[in-house]
Design a protein around this motif. Sequence first.
Motif, mmCIF file in Angstrom:
data_model
loop_
_atom_site.group_PDB
_atom_site.id
_atom_site.type_symbol
_atom_site.label_atom_id
_atom_site.label_comp_id
_atom_site.label_asym_id
_atom_site.label_seq_id
_atom_site.Cartn_x
_atom_site.Cartn_y
_atom_site.Cartn_z
ATOM 1 N N LYS A 58 41.856 -2.638 -13.088
ATOM 2 C CA LYS A 58 41.385 -2.371 -12.471
ATOM 3 C C LYS A 58 39.869 -3.134 -12.842
ATOM 4 O O LYS A 58 38.858 -2.423 -12.304
ATOM 5 C CB LYS A 58 41.737 -0.784 -12.018
ATOM 6 N N ALA A 59 39.856 -2.674 -14.192
ATOM 7 C CA ALA A 59 38.134 -2.889 -15.318
ATOM 8 C C ALA A 59 38.508 -4.443 -14.684
ATOM 9 O O ALA A 59 36.686 -4.111 -14.742
ATOM 10 C CB ALA A 59 38.923 -3.347 -16.188
ATOM 11 N N ASP A 61 38.084 -5.587 -11.799
ATOM 12 C CA ASP A 61 37.698 -5.691 -10.244
ATOM 13 C C ASP A 61 36.453 -5.168 -10.315
ATOM 14 O O ASP A 61 35.465 -5.842 -10.040
ATOM 15 C CB ASP A 61 38.519 -5.566 -9.734
ATOM 16 N N ARG A 62 36.213 -3.533 -11.334
ATOM 17 C CA ARG A 62 34.843 -3.076 -11.410
ATOM 18 C C ARG A 62 33.661 -4.120 -12.341
ATOM 19 O O ARG A 62 32.863 -3.873 -11.432
ATOM 20 C CB ARG A 62 35.351 -2.013 -12.195
ATOM 21 N N LEU A 113 32.950 -0.885 -4.307
ATOM 22 C CA LEU A 113 33.148 -0.446 -6.031
ATOM 23 C C LEU A 113 33.356 0.810 -5.516
ATOM 24 O O LEU A 113 33.409 1.367 -6.663
ATOM 25 C CB LEU A 113 31.657 -0.806 -6.219
ATOM 26 N N THR A 115 35.320 2.017 -4.718
ATOM 27 C CA THR A 115 36.680 2.629 -4.781
ATOM 28 C C THR A 115 36.904 2.618 -6.013
ATOM 29 O O THR A 115 38.703 3.047 -6.666
ATOM 30 C CB THR A 115 37.323 1.448 -3.629
ATOM 31 N N TYR A 116 35.933 2.671 -6.871
ATOM 32 C CA TYR A 116 36.465 2.479 -8.668
ATOM 33 C C TYR A 116 35.637 3.367 -9.051
ATOM 34 O O TYR A 116 35.386 3.078 -10.341
ATOM 35 C CB TYR A 116 35.982 0.497 -8.621
ATOM 36 N N ASP A 120 30.149 -0.330 -13.105
ATOM 37 C CA ASP A 120 29.748 -0.233 -14.253
ATOM 38 C C ASP A 120 28.423 -0.826 -15.052
ATOM 39 O O ASP A 120 28.203 -2.236 -14.769
ATOM 40 C CB ASP A 120 31.123 -1.353 -15.064
ATOM 41 N N THR A 170 42.002 -11.142 -10.953
ATOM 42 C CA THR A 170 42.627 -9.993 -9.442
ATOM 43 C C THR A 170 44.091 -9.938 -8.909
ATOM 44 O O THR A 170 44.208 -10.618 -8.065
ATOM 45 C CB THR A 170 41.201 -10.273 -8.268
ATOM 46 N N ASN A 172 43.386 -7.400 -6.333
ATOM 47 C CA ASN A 172 43.010 -6.360 -4.763
ATOM 48 C C ASN A 172 42.983 -7.530 -3.646
ATOM 49 O O ASN A 172 41.775 -8.364 -3.509
ATOM 50 C CB ASN A 172 41.763 -6.332 -5.242
#
Length: 202
Positions: A58-59, A61-62, A113, A115-116, A120, A170, A172
């Motif tokens: 997830k880090a 993807d974000r 974003l 959803t995260y 960032d 990813t 996702n």
Amino acid sequence: MKSIPVVIVTAALGISAYAFGQNTLGGMNHSQMGSTPAKTSAPMAGMAMGGLEKLSGKAFDRAFLSMMVPHHQAAVDMARAVLPGSRDTTVTAWATAIIKDQNREINEMNALLKTYGGQDAAMAASMMKGMAGMADMVKKAKNPDVAFVEGMIPHHASAIEMATIALQKTSNSKILPLARNIVTAQAKEMYDFRVWLMKRGM
């Protein structure tokens, strides 16, 4: 999305692989816009990925989305900058398509974003800093059409590099096709940009 020849995608991936191997992409400043094609590619050698390639899950993807949104926005701003002074119908069509397509993807990425937990901020700020001034370079160029086309080549190459890493990392199901679409669409545009420049002896 229209399919494109496999050779174009392969060439684009080759650009990304070379750039990645040279530890490219991070303070992105395509400062050679409006110059010769040889100089246009020079900024790629000074770009670092800002640690994106070291992340996972997830880090990653974000961070990927947070970087790609301002990267896309810079392309939109460049496209808007060239339209008032463009004297080439092909460039006008490219710029119009970039505004439409990349704004759509920006909206898609901003929705993802959420959803995260949102953007960032550090990754986004680093990208925005690297993109600063690109639209002004197009506006101030003696030939905005050439400046736009030359500037979009390394800009697209860096997007392809990031998207290629996303294709490797990813998990996702929405980011994966987004990354694929960035690679295929922008590789085709890079090919078209180079053909346009070559026809003008550039």
